[in-house]
Write an enzyme that holds these catalytic residues in place. Structure first.
Site, PDB file in Angstrom:
ATOM      1  N   LYS A   1       0.847  -1.200   0.000  1.00  0.00           N
ATOM      2  CA  LYS A   1       0.000   0.000   0.000  1.00  0.00           C
ATOM      3  C   LYS A   1       0.873   1.237   0.000  1.00  0.00           C
ATOM      4  O   LYS A   1       2.051   1.216   0.377  1.00  0.00           O
ATOM      5  CB  LYS A   1      -0.937   0.019   1.211  1.00  0.00           C
ATOM      6  CG  LYS A   1      -0.248   0.076   2.584  1.00  0.00           C
ATOM      7  CD  LYS A   1       0.153   1.472   3.056  1.00  0.00           C
ATOM      8  CE  LYS A   1       0.838   1.439   4.419  1.00  0.00           C
ATOM      9  NZ  LYS A   1       1.448   2.748   4.784  1.00  0.00           N
TER      10      LYS A   1
ATOM     11  N   PRO B   1       9.590  -4.739   0.585  1.00  0.00           N
ATOM     12  CA  PRO B   1      10.666  -4.605   1.578  1.00  0.00           C
ATOM     13  C   PRO B   1      10.117  -4.233   2.952  1.00  0.00           C
ATOM     14  O   PRO B   1       9.056  -3.621   3.070  1.00  0.00           O
ATOM     15  CB  PRO B   1      11.546  -3.496   1.006  1.00  0.00           C
ATOM     16  CG  PRO B   1      10.663  -2.739   0.062  1.00  0.00           C
ATOM     17  CD  PRO B   1       9.660  -3.713  -0.464  1.00  0.00           C
TER      18      PRO B   1
ATOM     19  N   ALA C   1       9.499  -0.113   5.205  1.00  0.00           N
ATOM     20  CA  ALA C   1       9.431   0.739   4.018  1.00  0.00           C
ATOM     21  C   ALA C   1       8.238   1.670   3.992  1.00  0.00           C
ATOM     22  O   ALA C   1       8.134   2.518   3.113  1.00  0.00           O
ATOM     23  CB  ALA C   1       9.411  -0.146   2.763  1.00  0.00           C
ATOM     24  N   GLY C   2       7.291   1.511   4.921  1.00  0.00           N
ATOM     25  CA  GLY C   2       6.058   2.292   4.862  1.00  0.00           C
ATOM     26  C   GLY C   2       5.092   1.782   3.813  1.00  0.00           C
ATOM     27  O   GLY C   2       4.165   2.489   3.416  1.00  0.00           O
TER      28      GLY C   2
ATOM     29  N   GLY D   1       3.507  -1.329   4.176  1.00  0.00           N
ATOM     30  CA  GLY D   1       2.526  -2.211   4.810  1.00  0.00           C
ATOM     31  C   GLY D   1       2.703  -3.687   4.549  1.00  0.00           C
ATOM     32  O   GLY D   1       1.731  -4.442   4.630  1.00  0.00           O
ATOM     33  N   GLY D   2       3.930  -4.127   4.275  1.00  0.00           N
ATOM     34  CA  GLY D   2       4.134  -5.543   3.940  1.00  0.00           C
ATOM     35  C   GLY D   2       3.696  -6.493   5.038  1.00  0.00           C
ATOM     36  O   GLY D   2       2.944  -7.437   4.797  1.00  0.00           O
ATOM     37  N   GLY D   3       4.150  -6.244   6.267  1.00  0.00           N
ATOM     38  CA  GLY D   3       3.774  -7.120   7.383  1.00  0.00           C
ATOM     39  C   GLY D   3       2.290  -7.074   7.675  1.00  0.00           C
ATOM     40  O   GLY D   3       1.660  -8.108   7.952  1.00  0.00           O
ATOM     41  N   SER D   4       1.699  -5.881   7.601  1.00  0.00           N
ATOM     42  CA  SER D   4       0.260  -5.734   7.840  1.00  0.00           C
ATOM     43  C   SER D   4      -0.553  -6.455   6.773  1.00  0.00           C
ATOM     44  O   SER D   4      -1.570  -7.090   7.071  1.00  0.00           O
ATOM     45  CB  SER D   4      -0.117  -4.251   7.861  1.00  0.00           C
ATOM     46  OG  SER D   4       0.508  -3.591   8.934  1.00  0.00           O
ATOM     47  N   SER D   5      -0.102  -6.353   5.530  1.00  0.00           N
ATOM     48  CA  SER D   5      -0.792  -7.035   4.435  1.00  0.00           C
ATOM     49  C   SER D   5      -0.729  -8.542   4.611  1.00  0.00           C
ATOM     50  O   SER D   5      -1.729  -9.247   4.419  1.00  0.00           O
ATOM     51  CB  SER D   5      -0.165  -6.631   3.096  1.00  0.00           C
ATOM     52  OG  SER D   5      -0.789  -7.304   2.020  1.00  0.00           O
TER      53      SER D   5
ATOM     54  N   ASP E   1      -2.683  -0.757  10.295  1.00  0.00           N
ATOM     55  CA  ASP E   1      -2.854  -0.841   8.839  1.00  0.00           C
ATOM     56  C   ASP E   1      -3.556  -2.121   8.385  1.00  0.00           C
ATOM     57  O   ASP E   1      -3.930  -2.236   7.216  1.00  0.00           O
ATOM     58  CB  ASP E   1      -1.490  -0.756   8.135  1.00  0.00           C
ATOM     59  CG  ASP E   1      -0.949   0.664   8.078  1.00  0.00           C
ATOM     60  OD1 ASP E   1      -1.729   1.605   8.343  1.00  0.00           O
ATOM     61  OD2 ASP E   1       0.240   0.832   7.775  1.00  0.00           O
TER      62      ASP E   1
END
Length: 278
Positions: free
Chosen positions: A8, A93, A96-97, A99-103, A135
């Site tokens: 995101k 990555p 990074a801002g 939202g990879g972990g949240s996604s 997020d």
């Protein structure tokens, strides 16, 4: 089952002040990107073990991983324990801002619910997600864009008819989100840097966290100014708490051209990717 777990960006992020609970009240618009991770989730049957693997060796595989926390929260809410296998194929990555972990956590909540026969409603999944991370709820919604309020967890789907090509540039350092918010109140604007809202057909783009982050990481304001000087760029902004900067272009070919220029300008240490909203 295999799921797409999108990244995101925040088209805007406005901080309204600090709340009694220590978090900050925000108004933000989050848009999903075509870029994303791939999440494999397998329900193995009876048992309590969870096998978590990841293509990125820097990602923790213990209970601190948001995907693992999401699965535990799902089991606690449903009262069902099972044996699971999770594999995260990472393209987003960390730090990074984007939202990879949240996604990933939202994808696990939705996927586990589907594999278990959908015992929970979308509203319940959003509630669980919001308790884990601000997020996560926006990724549970099946919409390309959502507005976040509260600390970001109160999400409202929004229509977003624009197809926006963009370039993502992440320097070789992460930004811890709690640090960025903690520094916000005492931070100041750097002279000569554009912080004012960039007026676009889809809204006024600005990010209040640029102020504290730019003060410490001087590459980022320099990069933003460079992006805004490029003729094909419609707007440029930091996503979330950073460290990723993104630039929206007029067309996908222009995004590819800008990505090539950015790789040359930034050097080999930066991660550069062209993608689309949606």
């Amino acid at each position: 089952m295999t799921f797409h777990s999108p990244a995101k960006i925040n088209l805007w992020l406005r901080i309204l002040g600090k709340r009694p609970d220590g978090f900050h009240e925000v108004q933000t618009r989050l848009c999903r990107l075509a870029l994303g991770d791939t999440v494999e989730l397998e329900l193995r049957g009876k048992g309590t073990d969870v096998a978590l693997t990841c293509s990125d060796p820097t990602v923790p595989l213990d209970e601190s991983n948001l995907a693992m926390r999401a699965l535990r929260a799902f089991e606690n809410r449903t009262g069902r324990q099972s044996s699971w296998r999770i594999h995260l194929e990472k393209k987003i990555p960390a730090g990074a801002g984007l939202g990879g972990g949240s996604s990933n956590a939202a994808t696990i909540l939705k996927g586990a619910n589907e594999l278990a026969g959908s015992p929970l409603s979308q509203a319940e999944l959003i509630e669980i997600g919001g308790q884990i991370g601000s997020d996560i709820p926006c990724f549970i919604l099946d919409t390309p864009a959502a507005d976040g309020a509260g600390r970001g967890e109160q999400v409202t789907p929004v229509a977003f008819p624009w197809q926006l090509p963009l370039v993502l540039i992440k320097p070789p350092f992460p930004i811890p989100t709690p640090w960025a918010y903690k520094q916000w109140a005492g931070s100041k604007e750097l002279p000569g840097i554009l912080y004012a809202p960039q007026l676009c057909p889809w809204g006024a783009m600005s990010n209040d966290l640029e102020r504290p982050v730019f003060e410490k990481h001087l590459l980022l304001p320099t990069l933003k100014s460079w992006l805004l000087e490029q003729g094909e760029v419609r707007a440029a902004l930091m996503s979330g708490s950073g460290s990723t900067m993104f630039a929206i272009t007029e067309s996908p070919p222009q995004a590819l051209e800008l990505a090539a220029k950015a790789r040359e300008w930034c050097g080999e240490t930066c991660w550069v990717q062209s993608t689309m909203i949606g």
